[in-house]
Design an enzyme around this catalytic site. Structure first.
Site, PDB file in Angstrom:
ATOM      1  N   HIS A 404       9.124  -1.212   8.669  1.00  0.00           N
ATOM      2  CA  HIS A 404       8.337  -2.999   7.700  1.00  0.00           C
ATOM      3  C   HIS A 404       9.221  -3.212   6.797  1.00  0.00           C
ATOM      4  CE1 HIS A 404       6.902  -6.297   7.885  1.00  0.00           C
ATOM      5  NE2 HIS A 404       5.641  -6.470   7.035  1.00  0.00           N
ATOM      6  N   ASP A 408      10.171  -6.913  11.419  1.00  0.00           N
ATOM      7  CA  ASP A 408       8.937  -8.306  10.871  1.00  0.00           C
ATOM      8  C   ASP A 408       7.312  -8.140  11.676  1.00  0.00           C
ATOM      9  OD1 ASP A 408      11.090  -8.616   8.553  1.00  0.00           O
ATOM     10  OD2 ASP A 408      11.702 -10.707   9.648  1.00  0.00           O
TER      11      ASP A 408
END
Length: 432
Positions: A404, A408
């Site tokens: 992450h 995204d």
């Protein structure tokens, strides 16, 4: 007689220490010049050590699983006469011991295993545990679903004291002899003659230790998130069957070459997926070529050989490379360069694949893709006439885990949706 101290040599690549994987000789054994006496594992490969002299082993650096610093004593060998000058000159001087770090505790990981031979040393230090009392069998449930099995299977199960309601049947729902054999292999000692298994310990060393360290580092450093989507692969399976029917002397296609081809066609629009993140330097490298890591289960544990430039290979070339690399990983002949440089990894449990997986990223890559098991289910399908009807379709979930810090959620979902379009319209996979 003279003593020759063989220090752990510098094996390059900035390696500071290596792990003792397997001793081929023990204290008191004789060793010949150029004979391998121990295997040492670095972060990259297993390196056999050869003796430069003839003699008898007097001392060794430690047990299997212990770490040995470069330049420190690995083995002491007693030789007849004086140590040859050329050998004495080649022997590296011991490196100074590093200063201890404050508040740092080295932990050793231990797991349960069925291999008692590797645990003898650990068990010898403690008294034999008292055997646990045999468990009291659970009472039979009053109401059970009807179990489908032939009389022969029922008779055999009765003789063995096996409750058929505990046995997982074949896909058609009927318990066969093979299902009973599988149950017995995982429940040895089942029934009245059941014996309590003794606790066993095994030191985690070699490849298993590297896997443990790498997976721990990956989960500790990477904020994972996973996304799963369902794909209708009915038409893809039809295409695969057609290609296999006319393959001639080409290798048989599994779904993996088709999946990798589809991934390679999707990646140009999602460069953040085919990347590596150097978190120490704070640099993300997005790659133009796809070096596809392929997780392969081996006796030593999970290994990830790499298909270099996967985007430039056709289906048959991919199938050949997948088979070759998987065999090399399993028999231990994979070269160092075949195990490095991956930019994205695919991991599949094959026929064991479940409904969904949340695979762990192969650091420093930023994503890993996991196809799951193909199952047949009824689903609503709209025909060319616009009429909606129920049909039996082949469905497969695709999982992706991402870093992450780099990827995204929107990007991961968009990538999988684009991949799904190719898998559900397989003719597009073959279009350049």
């Amino acid at each position: 007689m003279a003593k020759f101290v063989f220090n752990m040599p510098d094996i390059g690549e900035g390696i500071a220490e290596a792990e003792i994987v397997q001793w081929h000789k023990k204290v008191g054994d004789t060793v010949k010049e150029d004979e391998e006496f121990v295997d040492m594992m670095t972060d990259k490969a297993t390196v056999p050590m050869e003796s430069p002299v003839d003699g008898k082993i007097l001392e060794i650096a430690g047990e299997e699983g212990d770490m040995v610093s470069i330049g420190s004593m690995l083995v002491v060998i007693e030789v007849e006469g004086e140590v040859p000058e050329d050998v004495a000159e080649e022997a590296p001087a011991p490196a100074p011991a590093p200063a201890p770090k404050a508040d740092v505790v080295e932990e050793r990981i231990e797991v349960e295993t069925s291999d008692a031979s590797d645990a003898d040393d650990a068990l010898a230090a403690d008294p034999e545990p008292e055997p646990l009392p045999a468990p009291t069998p659970a009472p039979e449930p009053k109401h059970q679903a009807k179990v489908l099995a032939t009389p022969a299977v029922r008779k055999r199960a009765k003789e063995l004291g096996v409750d058929l309601s505990q046995v997982k049947p074949s896909e058609e729902g009927r318990i066969r002899h093979g299902d009973l054999d599988q149950f017995l292999s995982y429940n040895s000692g089942y029934g009245a003659a059941a014996k309590t298994r003794e606790d066993e310990e095994k030191k985690v060393i070699g490849m298993r230790r590297r896997i443990a360290e790498n997976m721990a580092a990956s989960k500790r450093n990477i904020p994972h998130f996973s996304y799963v989507e369902e794909c209708d692969v009915t038409d893809l399976e039809v295409l695969r069957a057609q290609l296999n029917a006319s393959r001639g002397d080409k290798p048989k296609l599994t779904i993996l070459p088709l999946l990798i081809t589809a991934i390679c066609k999707t990646l140009p629009d999602f460069p953040m997926i085919n990347a590596r993140y150097d978190d120490e330097a704070g640099v993300v490298t997005r790659y133009g070529s796809v070096n596809m890591g392929m997780a392969a289960q081996t006796d030593a544990g999970l290994m990830v050989p790499v298909i270099k430039n996967a985007q430039a290979k056709n289906l048959w070339q991919l199938a050949t490379e997948i088979s070759r690399l998987a065999d090399a990983a399993r028999n231990g002949t994979a070269r160092k360069e075949e195990m490095e440089g991956g930019t994205l990894t695919v991991t599949s449990l094959g026929p064991l694949g479940g409904v969904a997986t949340t695979p762990v990223i192969n650091r420093p890559e930023v994503a890993i893709i996991g196809p799951n098991r193909i199952i047949e289910r009824p689903m609503y399908v709209t025909g060319a006439d616009g009429v909606e009807r129920i049909e039996k379709r082949k469905l497969m979930n695709i999982s992706i885990s991402c870093d992450h810090r780099v990827v995204d959620g929107w990007d991961a979902a968009s990538f999988i949706q684009a991949l799904k379009k190719l898998l559900e319209t397989p003719a597009l996979i073959l279009v350049d």
